[in-house]
Motif scaffolding. Structure first.
Motif, PDB file in Angstrom:
ATOM      1  N   LEU A   1       1.018  -1.241   0.024  1.00 58.77           N
ATOM      2  CA  LEU A   1       0.068  -0.040  -0.003  1.00 58.77           C
ATOM      3  C   LEU A   1       0.873   1.173  -0.089  1.00 58.77           C
ATOM      4  CD1 LEU A   1      -3.021  -1.142   2.507  1.00 58.77           C
ATOM      5  CD2 LEU A   1      -2.990  -0.931  -0.205  1.00 58.77           C
ATOM      6  N   PRO A   2       1.922   1.350   0.944  1.00 58.11           N
ATOM      7  CA  PRO A   2       2.775   2.820   0.992  1.00 58.11           C
ATOM      8  C   PRO A   2       3.377   2.774  -0.719  1.00 58.11           C
ATOM      9  CG  PRO A   2       3.054   1.455   2.792  1.00 58.11           C
ATOM     10  CD  PRO A   2       2.107   0.591   1.963  1.00 58.11           C
ATOM     11  N   VAL A   3       3.620   1.693  -1.214  1.00 56.27           N
ATOM     12  CA  VAL A   3       4.251   1.898  -2.756  1.00 56.27           C
ATOM     13  C   VAL A   3       3.414   2.664  -3.649  1.00 56.27           C
ATOM     14  CG1 VAL A   3       4.948   0.522  -4.794  1.00 56.27           C
ATOM     15  CG2 VAL A   3       5.245  -0.571  -2.275  1.00 56.27           C
ATOM     16  N   THR A   4       2.031   2.455  -3.509  1.00 60.09           N
ATOM     17  CA  THR A   4       1.176   3.404  -4.378  1.00 60.09           C
ATOM     18  C   THR A   4       1.059   4.732  -3.603  1.00 60.09           C
ATOM     19  OG1 THR A   4      -0.536   2.366  -3.401  1.00 60.09           O
ATOM     20  CG2 THR A   4      -0.034   1.288  -5.471  1.00 60.09           C
ATOM     21  N   VAL A   5       0.862   4.805  -2.374  1.00 60.32           N
ATOM     22  CA  VAL A   5       0.453   5.951  -1.795  1.00 60.32           C
ATOM     23  C   VAL A   5       1.611   6.894  -1.416  1.00 60.32           C
ATOM     24  CG1 VAL A   5      -0.617   6.903   0.438  1.00 60.32           C
ATOM     25  CG2 VAL A   5      -1.299   4.837  -0.526  1.00 60.32           C
ATOM     26  N   THR A   6       2.712   6.518  -1.234  1.00 59.85           N
ATOM     27  CA  THR A   6       3.984   7.438  -0.797  1.00 59.85           C
ATOM     28  C   THR A   6       4.079   8.609  -1.623  1.00 59.85           C
ATOM     29  OG1 THR A   6       4.501   5.668   0.717  1.00 59.85           O
ATOM     30  CG2 THR A   6       6.065   7.596   0.457  1.00 59.85           C
ATOM     31  N   PRO A   7       4.430   8.207  -2.949  1.00 59.08           N
ATOM     32  CA  PRO A   7       4.800   9.148  -3.929  1.00 59.08           C
ATOM     33  C   PRO A   7       3.707  10.332  -3.971  1.00 59.08           C
ATOM     34  CG  PRO A   7       5.020   7.154  -5.125  1.00 59.08           C
ATOM     35  CD  PRO A   7       4.529   6.567  -3.665  1.00 59.08           C
ATOM     36  N   PHE A   8       2.482   9.959  -3.792  1.00 60.53           N
ATOM     37  CA  PHE A   8       1.518  10.923  -3.837  1.00 60.53           C
ATOM     38  C   PHE A   8       1.550  11.706  -2.604  1.00 60.53           C
ATOM     39  CE2 PHE A   8      -0.232   7.641  -6.761  1.00 60.53           C
ATOM     40  CZ  PHE A   8      -0.467   8.561  -7.971  1.00 60.53           C
ATOM     41  N   PHE A   9       1.995  11.154  -1.640  1.00 63.75           N
ATOM     42  CA  PHE A   9       1.954  11.788  -0.201  1.00 63.75           C
ATOM     43  C   PHE A   9       3.229  12.864  -0.279  1.00 63.75           C
ATOM     44  CE2 PHE A   9       3.313  12.332   4.160  1.00 63.75           C
ATOM     45  CZ  PHE A   9       2.099  12.596   4.895  1.00 63.75           C
ATOM     46  N   GLY A  10       4.058  12.731  -0.954  1.00 58.14           N
ATOM     47  CA  GLY A  10       5.075  13.672  -1.365  1.00 58.14           C
ATOM     48  C   GLY A  10       4.536  14.952  -2.000  1.00 58.14           C
ATOM     49  N   ARG A  11       3.446  14.917  -2.668  1.00 54.35           N
ATOM     50  CA  ARG A  11       2.953  15.956  -3.480  1.00 54.35           C
ATOM     51  C   ARG A  11       2.084  16.565  -2.143  1.00 54.35           C
ATOM     52  NH1 ARG A  11       0.401  13.646  -8.883  1.00 54.35           N
ATOM     53  NH2 ARG A  11       2.507  12.632  -9.876  1.00 54.35           N
ATOM     54  N   LEU A  12       1.554  15.822  -1.428  1.00 55.94           N
ATOM     55  CA  LEU A  12       0.689  16.740  -0.278  1.00 55.94           C
ATOM     56  C   LEU A  12       1.654  17.397   0.716  1.00 55.94           C
ATOM     57  CD1 LEU A  12      -1.947  16.786   1.194  1.00 55.94           C
ATOM     58  CD2 LEU A  12      -1.329  14.739   2.718  1.00 55.94           C
ATOM     59  N   ILE A  13       2.963  16.991   0.845  1.00 56.48           N
ATOM     60  CA  ILE A  13       3.833  17.519   1.655  1.00 56.48           C
ATOM     61  C   ILE A  13       4.130  18.856   1.054  1.00 56.48           C
ATOM     62  CG2 ILE A  13       6.144  17.679   2.421  1.00 56.48           C
ATOM     63  CD1 ILE A  13       6.162  14.610   2.765  1.00 56.48           C
ATOM     64  N   GLY A  14       4.206  19.235  -0.320  1.00 63.42           N
ATOM     65  CA  GLY A  14       4.314  20.370  -1.043  1.00 63.42           C
ATOM     66  C   GLY A  14       3.177  21.317  -0.935  1.00 63.42           C
ATOM     67  N   THR A  15       1.882  20.555  -0.663  1.00 58.02           N
ATOM     68  CA  THR A  15       0.798  21.512  -0.818  1.00 58.02           C
ATOM     69  C   THR A  15       0.382  22.072   0.620  1.00 58.02           C
ATOM     70  OG1 THR A  15       0.002  20.113  -2.572  1.00 58.02           O
ATOM     71  CG2 THR A  15      -1.685  21.369  -1.253  1.00 58.02           C
ATOM     72  N   ILE A  16       0.347  21.167   1.826  1.00 63.27           N
ATOM     73  CA  ILE A  16       0.031  21.503   3.112  1.00 63.27           C
ATOM     74  C   ILE A  16       1.020  21.617   3.914  1.00 63.27           C
ATOM     75  CG2 ILE A  16      -2.143  20.204   2.723  1.00 63.27           C
ATOM     76  CD1 ILE A  16      -1.373  18.242   4.752  1.00 63.27           C
ATOM     77  N   GLY A  17       2.170  21.514   3.608  1.00 58.74           N
ATOM     78  CA  GLY A  17       3.622  21.599   4.605  1.00 58.74           C
ATOM     79  C   GLY A  17       3.921  20.412   5.210  1.00 58.74           C
ATOM     80  N   ARG A  18       5.169  20.296   5.309  1.00 57.70           N
ATOM     81  CA  ARG A  18       5.674  19.172   6.378  1.00 57.70           C
ATOM     82  C   ARG A  18       5.083  18.699   7.462  1.00 57.70           C
ATOM     83  NH1 ARG A  18      10.011  16.792   3.820  1.00 57.70           N
ATOM     84  NH2 ARG A  18      10.669  18.868   2.450  1.00 57.70           N
ATOM     85  N   PRO A  19       5.192  19.751   8.504  1.00 57.49           N
ATOM     86  CA  PRO A  19       4.754  19.339   9.678  1.00 57.49           C
ATOM     87  C   PRO A  19       3.350  18.789   9.902  1.00 57.49           C
ATOM     88  CG  PRO A  19       5.753  21.551   9.608  1.00 57.49           C
ATOM     89  CD  PRO A  19       5.581  20.984   8.257  1.00 57.49           C
ATOM     90  N   GLN A  20       2.365  19.681   9.067  1.00 60.20           N
ATOM     91  CA  GLN A  20       1.105  19.238   8.832  1.00 60.20           C
ATOM     92  C   GLN A  20       0.803  17.887   8.466  1.00 60.20           C
ATOM     93  OE1 GLN A  20       2.220  22.049   7.877  1.00 60.20           O
ATOM     94  NE2 GLN A  20       1.443  23.665   9.428  1.00 60.20           N
TER      95      GLN A  20
END
Length: 414
Positions: A271-290
């Motif tokens: 599951l993280p194989v498919t989710v983690t790359p997209f989570f990288g984009r989320l970091i850029g959108t809402i910020g790393r701490p959030q």
């Protein structure tokens, strides 16, 4: 840097660049190396204990031996990568890892197996630190964040393959033979690295190995980096504790799962194989701490679900917990590589030392808690560690300047 170079960099930071698929495949494969071997013995601890006549608690040292090897070698690995180059170090480490992995199949007693597992661990950080520094230097902005996510997704895939194949081998051909399988699987990774990853373009070698080692010492005085190291240690502590002691729970009544059945549960690593790359984009959108806080709250909810007596609920909870750890890892590794302006591999090596020390502690320290309070005690411990790491991350990762626009302006002004 010329104005045209700065403009090209700006375009990469803002819009991202098209990365050749072969390079993404090579980085994904390199990520798989990190966890392919390190935790392969988790689903077969009872088999190891029976084969060598040791206690179940002693068998967990086959996990800690490899993680301790990583922790010991990580600072030197980072320094050598900063001195001799990223790709060269990765290729040499892969060759050594193939040889030591195949040698594990020849272990004649328990101390010999522990020694070989330790040797495997010594080689892993030479791949890990060089790969993360390579990503941070060769790409910028959201492209680098996405590539970092691809690499971390590879570690999730390697974690699944290592555990599942070990469980399958124990049931069909004997667990020692699984190391030969792993050695064969590492060979195409070596080929991809040699053929698909270009030599680094932006790497600047440190003046000497001594200078590289001094970069590690400087990191000890950087409280933000040390806080990130604590976050990394807490992440692997959570993961190793959950998979090690939940495996023991599921192997015992009322579940009484076999080795291959326990190994099959590690399919949640896909599951993280498919989710983690997209989570990288989320970091850029809402910020790393959030983003990190979101991941840890999801992990706490997941680990609470594993208290159920129903296997499907346990699998769902384990999946949530697993995704949370790898999402958190994407946050922490990305911050480490970006925060270190010089000596990136040295900083990553320090992070990796703490990361795997957390894993070593997670393999053995909760054992008395598990004996006295069972899986419930481990769940409480994991939840407390997740909350502590969230608080530390929020304090250390506060943005001091706007992220992307200021990064572009700094580049243009050089």
């Amino acid at each position: 840097m010329s104005r045209s170079d700065a403009q090209a960099m700006e375009n990469e930071v803002v819009a991202g660049t098209a990365v050749p698929l072969r390079q993404m495949a090579a980085l994904f494969a390199l990520g798989s190396c990190a966890l392919l071997n390190v935790y392969a013995t988790q689903p077969i601890l009872p088999d190891i204990a029976h084969r060598f006549g040791v206690s179940l608690g002693s068998s967990t040292w086959t996990i800690s031996a490899s993680t301790l090897g990583v922790a010991v070698a990580a600072p030197l690995a980072g320094a050598m990568s900063d001195r001799f180059g990223r790709k060269r170090v990765m290729v040499a480490a892969l060759i050594g890892l193939i040889l030591t992995t195949a040698s594990c199949a020849l272990a004649w007693n328990f101390p010999a197996l522990l020694s070989l597992r330790f040797a495997q661990g010594l080689l892993v950080p030479f791949i890990f630190t060089a790969a993360l520094a390579y990503i941070a230097e060769e790409w910028s902005g959201r492209t680098a964040t996405t590539m970092n996510g691809v690499y971390v997704a590879g570690t999730a895939f390697g974690g699944f393959c290592g555990r599942f194949l070990a469980g399958a081998a124990a049931s069909f051909t004997g667990w020692l033979s699984t190391f030969l399988v792993f050695a064969v699987l590492l060979t195409p990774v070596l080929v991809l690295t040699v053929c698909c990853l270009p030599m680094e373009r932006r790497f600047k070698a440190s003046a000497s190995l001594g200078d590289s080692l001094r970069s590690v010492a400087k990191g000890v005085w950087d409280w933000r980096l040390l806080a990130t190291c604590f976050v990394g240690a807490s992440l692997l502590f959570q993961q190793v504790t959950s998979f090690t002691y939940l495996s023991l729970r599921l192997a015992a009544p009322p579940f009484s799962l076999t080795s291959i059945e326990v190994g099959a549960l590690f399919v949640v690593f896909l599951l993280p194989v498919t989710v983690t790359p997209f989570f990288g984009r989320l970091i850029g959108t809402i910020g790393r701490p959030q983003a990190f806080m979101l991941s840890q709250f999801a992990g706490i909810a997941g680990i609470a679900l594993t208290l159920s007596i129903y296997l499907p609920s346990i699998v769902v909870g384990l999946a949530l917990s697993c995704m949370a750890v790898f999402a958190g890892q994407a946050c922490a590794t990305g911050y480490t590589a970006r925060h270190a302006k010089g000596g990136r591999s040295a900083a990553t090596g320090l992070y990796l030392t703490c990361y795997y020390l957390g894993g070593s502690i997670g393999a053995v320290a909760p054992a008395p808690l598990y004996v006295r309070h069972g899986w419930f005690g481990c769940v409480i411990l994991i939840g407390l560690v997740a909350l502590a790491s969230t608080a530390v991350a929020r304090a250390a990762w506060r943005d001091r300047t706007p992220r992307i626009k200021n990064e572009v302006k700094d580049i243009q002004n050089t």
